[in-house]
Design an enzyme around this catalytic site. Structure first.
Site, PDB file in Angstrom:
ATOM      1  N   ASN A 188       0.859  -1.182   0.000  1.00 30.56           N
ATOM      2  CA  ASN A 188       0.000   0.000   0.000  1.00 30.56           C
ATOM      3  C   ASN A 188       0.897   1.234   0.000  1.00 30.56           C
ATOM      4  O   ASN A 188       1.497   1.551   1.018  1.00 30.56           O
ATOM      5  CB  ASN A 188      -0.883  -0.033   1.256  1.00 30.56           C
ATOM      6  CG  ASN A 188      -1.693   1.234   1.442  1.00 30.56           C
ATOM      7  OD1 ASN A 188      -1.800   2.057   0.537  1.00 30.56           O
ATOM      8  ND2 ASN A 188      -2.267   1.390   2.636  1.00 30.56           N
ATOM      9  N   TRP A 189       0.971   1.893  -1.150  1.00 31.84           N
ATOM     10  CA  TRP A 189       1.869   3.065  -1.249  1.00 31.84           C
ATOM     11  C   TRP A 189       1.258   4.316  -0.618  1.00 31.84           C
ATOM     12  O   TRP A 189       1.907   5.337  -0.519  1.00 31.84           O
ATOM     13  CB  TRP A 189       2.212   3.331  -2.720  1.00 31.84           C
ATOM     14  CG  TRP A 189       3.267   2.393  -3.261  1.00 31.84           C
ATOM     15  CD1 TRP A 189       3.757   1.263  -2.661  1.00 31.84           C
ATOM     16  CD2 TRP A 189       3.964   2.511  -4.514  1.00 31.84           C
ATOM     17  NE1 TRP A 189       4.712   0.676  -3.469  1.00 31.84           N
ATOM     18  CE2 TRP A 189       4.854   1.424  -4.610  1.00 31.84           C
ATOM     19  CE3 TRP A 189       3.912   3.433  -5.568  1.00 31.84           C
ATOM     20  CZ2 TRP A 189       5.698   1.242  -5.719  1.00 31.84           C
ATOM     21  CZ3 TRP A 189       4.744   3.239  -6.663  1.00 31.84           C
ATOM     22  CH2 TRP A 189       5.623   2.157  -6.732  1.00 31.84           C
ATOM     23  N   LYS A 190      -0.010   4.268  -0.263  1.00 32.89           N
ATOM     24  CA  LYS A 190      -0.706   5.430   0.328  1.00 32.89           C
ATOM     25  C   LYS A 190      -0.516   6.656  -0.574  1.00 32.89           C
ATOM     26  O   LYS A 190      -0.501   6.515  -1.781  1.00 32.89           O
ATOM     27  CB  LYS A 190      -0.206   5.679   1.753  1.00 32.89           C
ATOM     28  CG  LYS A 190      -0.180   4.404   2.595  1.00 32.89           C
ATOM     29  CD  LYS A 190       0.064   4.674   4.033  1.00 32.89           C
ATOM     30  CE  LYS A 190       0.209   3.362   4.773  1.00 32.89           C
ATOM     31  NZ  LYS A 190       0.196   3.512   6.204  1.00 32.89           N
ATOM     32  N   HIS A 210      -9.353   0.972   5.150  1.00 32.88           N
ATOM     33  CA  HIS A 210      -8.076   1.162   5.848  1.00 32.88           C
ATOM     34  C   HIS A 210      -8.311   2.127   7.018  1.00 32.88           C
ATOM     35  O   HIS A 210      -9.123   3.050   6.914  1.00 32.88           O
ATOM     36  CB  HIS A 210      -7.043   1.734   4.865  1.00 32.88           C
ATOM     37  CG  HIS A 210      -5.653   1.735   5.411  1.00 32.88           C
ATOM     38  ND1 HIS A 210      -5.219   2.659   6.329  1.00 32.88           N
ATOM     39  CD2 HIS A 210      -4.608   0.901   5.195  1.00 32.88           C
ATOM     40  CE1 HIS A 210      -3.948   2.393   6.643  1.00 32.88           C
ATOM     41  NE2 HIS A 210      -3.559   1.335   5.966  1.00 32.88           N
ATOM     42  N   GLU A 233      -6.737   4.547   8.017  1.00 32.39           N
ATOM     43  CA  GLU A 233      -6.521   5.961   7.679  1.00 32.39           C
ATOM     44  C   GLU A 233      -7.747   6.538   6.969  1.00 32.39           C
ATOM     45  O   GLU A 233      -8.034   7.730   7.107  1.00 32.39           O
ATOM     46  CB  GLU A 233      -5.245   6.104   6.832  1.00 32.39           C
ATOM     47  CG  GLU A 233      -4.007   5.889   7.703  1.00 32.39           C
ATOM     48  CD  GLU A 233      -2.782   5.375   6.964  1.00 32.39           C
ATOM     49  OE1 GLU A 233      -2.749   5.415   5.719  1.00 32.39           O
ATOM     50  OE2 GLU A 233      -1.847   4.920   7.651  1.00 32.39           O
ATOM     51  N   GLU A 269      -5.119  -5.201  10.746  1.00 35.54           N
ATOM     52  CA  GLU A 269      -4.129  -4.150  10.916  1.00 35.54           C
ATOM     53  C   GLU A 269      -4.386  -3.400  12.227  1.00 35.54           C
ATOM     54  O   GLU A 269      -5.203  -2.463  12.260  1.00 35.54           O
ATOM     55  CB  GLU A 269      -4.202  -3.160   9.751  1.00 35.54           C
ATOM     56  CG  GLU A 269      -3.890  -3.765   8.415  1.00 35.54           C
ATOM     57  CD  GLU A 269      -3.305  -2.737   7.446  1.00 35.54           C
ATOM     58  OE1 GLU A 269      -2.286  -3.026   6.852  1.00 35.54           O
ATOM     59  OE2 GLU A 269      -3.870  -1.635   7.340  1.00 35.54           O
ATOM     60  N   GLY A 295       2.835   1.915  10.760  1.00 38.93           N
ATOM     61  CA  GLY A 295       3.839   2.960  10.598  1.00 38.93           C
ATOM     62  C   GLY A 295       4.560   3.338  11.875  1.00 38.93           C
ATOM     63  O   GLY A 295       5.221   4.382  11.926  1.00 38.93           O
ATOM     64  N   SER A 334       3.720  -2.481  10.321  1.00 43.45           N
ATOM     65  CA  SER A 334       5.173  -2.514  10.533  1.00 43.45           C
ATOM     66  C   SER A 334       5.821  -3.848  10.138  1.00 43.45           C
ATOM     67  O   SER A 334       6.752  -4.299  10.793  1.00 43.45           O
ATOM     68  CB  SER A 334       5.510  -2.147  11.982  1.00 43.45           C
ATOM     69  OG  SER A 334       5.081  -0.829  12.261  1.00 43.45           O
ATOM     70  N   GLY A 351       2.841  -1.203   4.266  1.00 41.04           N
ATOM     71  CA  GLY A 351       2.894   0.208   3.904  1.00 41.04           C
ATOM     72  C   GLY A 351       4.324   0.620   3.570  1.00 41.04           C
ATOM     73  O   GLY A 351       4.827   0.402   2.475  1.00 41.04           O
ATOM     74  N   GLY A 352       5.005   1.174   4.556  1.00 38.07           N
ATOM     75  CA  GLY A 352       6.339   1.768   4.355  1.00 38.07           C
ATOM     76  C   GLY A 352       7.315   0.863   3.619  1.00 38.07           C
ATOM     77  O   GLY A 352       8.028   1.318   2.711  1.00 38.07           O
TER      78      GLY A 352
HETATM   79  C1  PEP Z   1      -0.602  -0.001   6.160  1.00 40.20           C
HETATM   80  O1  PEP Z   1      -0.750   1.204   6.097  1.00 40.20           O
HETATM   81  O2  PEP Z   1      -1.463  -0.748   5.647  1.00 40.20           O
HETATM   82  C2  PEP Z   1       0.571  -0.519   6.852  1.00 40.20           C
HETATM   83  C3  PEP Z   1       0.539  -1.742   7.265  1.00 40.20           C
HETATM   84  O3  PEP Z   1       1.618   0.354   7.026  1.00 40.20           O
HETATM   85  P1  PEP Z   1       3.082  -0.003   7.621  1.00 40.20           P
HETATM   86  O4  PEP Z   1       3.534  -1.280   6.957  1.00 40.20           O
HETATM   87  O5  PEP Z   1       3.935   1.156   7.209  1.00 40.20           O
HETATM   88  O6  PEP Z   1       2.940  -0.152   9.077  1.00 40.20           O
END
Ligand code: PEP
Length: 249
Positions: A9-11, A93, A95, A163, A169, A209, A230-231
């Site tokens: 997920n590049w957001k 999500h 967010e 999640e 993050g 994470s 994500g990251g």
């Molecule tokens: C996400 O936003 O779906 C996520 C899991 O982010 P991260 O891997 O950066 O914690």
């Protein structure tokens, strides 16, 4: 047999220059036993789809509207994502729930439209730190599942991503026991609602994470069929480490 899935997920990250990361990933994975999905920002979806065309990667969206079309300035329909090359969409999500006030009902309506259009819906569920500390995690996850997963769900069109909000993050990750407890709970709820056949065929992702360094131990947990990342999905090298761990799980 559930095919494992590594989803990135590049957001709201990445312009055209970021496509070089997809080129690198595509070159590394012309095929793979696991499914590899990248969800870039919508502005990149069409080009991303062309970039991964002859590889083991596919692309997806990060949200879609519940309506098929109409007067919804700034929004995208499921059909538009499909037309741009997506085969999946992330919905609910945390967010989106937080930034846009999305409720379970909204997410269920979006998931229905996405599934009707032929997209796989990756529906996200997860508790806040306060909810975990109050021992409410399973109640929260159960409520989010009942509210946001539509009745037409199958093992083909639904993926559930667990999640924990406090792990996204932050570099904080639940213990393997905590991840296993929630994933076993989600599996049992799916089996109860949809029957054993469908319930056992839906893939369950862990997200929060995930990094190359912790992926292997997370993928060894029961009922973890992959990750939503994500990251660590922004750089081909980092995401490759996670894909390799999944291929070896
Ligand atoms: C996400 O936003 O779906 C996520 C899991 O982010 P991260 O891997 O950066 O914690």
């Amino acid at each position: 047999m559930r095919r494992k899935l590594a989803a990135g997920n590049w957001k709201m990250n990445g312009t055209g220059a970021a496509l070089s990361e997809l080129e690198a990933l595509s070159a590394s994975y012309p095929t793979s036993p696991v499914e590899i999905l990248i969800c870039p920002p919508a502005t990149l979806l069409h080009r991303a789809s062309a970039t991964v065309k002859d590889s083991g990667l596919t692309v997806g969206g990060q949200d879609c509207h519940a309506a098929v079309s109409g007067a919804h300035t700034g929004d995208l329909s499921a059909q538009m994502l499909l037309d741009a090359g997506a085969n999946a969409v992330i919905l609910g999500h945390s967010e989106r729930r937080e930034d846009h006030g999305e409720q379970n009902d909204d997410i269920r309506a979006k998931a229905r439209t996405a599934m009707d259009a032929g997209l796989k819906a990756i529906i996200c569920v997860g508790e806040s730190l306060e909810q975990r500390e109050a021992a409410n995690t399973l109640d929260i996850i159960g409520g989010q599942m009942s509210g946001s997963i539509p009745d037409q769900a199958t093992g083909e069109n639904l993926i559930v991503a667990y999640e924990p909000i406090w792990a996204i993050g932050t570099g904080k990750v639940p213990t393997l026991e905590e991840i296993g407890e929630v994933h076993d709970f989600i599996r049992a709820r799916l089996e109860r609602r949809f029957g054993e056949g469908v319930g056992r065929s839906v893939r369950l992702l862990y997200g929060g994470s995930v990094k190359p360094g912790n992926a292997a131990e997370i993928f060894a947990v029961s009922n973890v069929d992959g990750a939503l990342v994500g990251g660590a999905s922004l750089k081909a090298e980092d995401f490759s480490g996670i894909i390799r761990a999944l291929e070896n799980a």
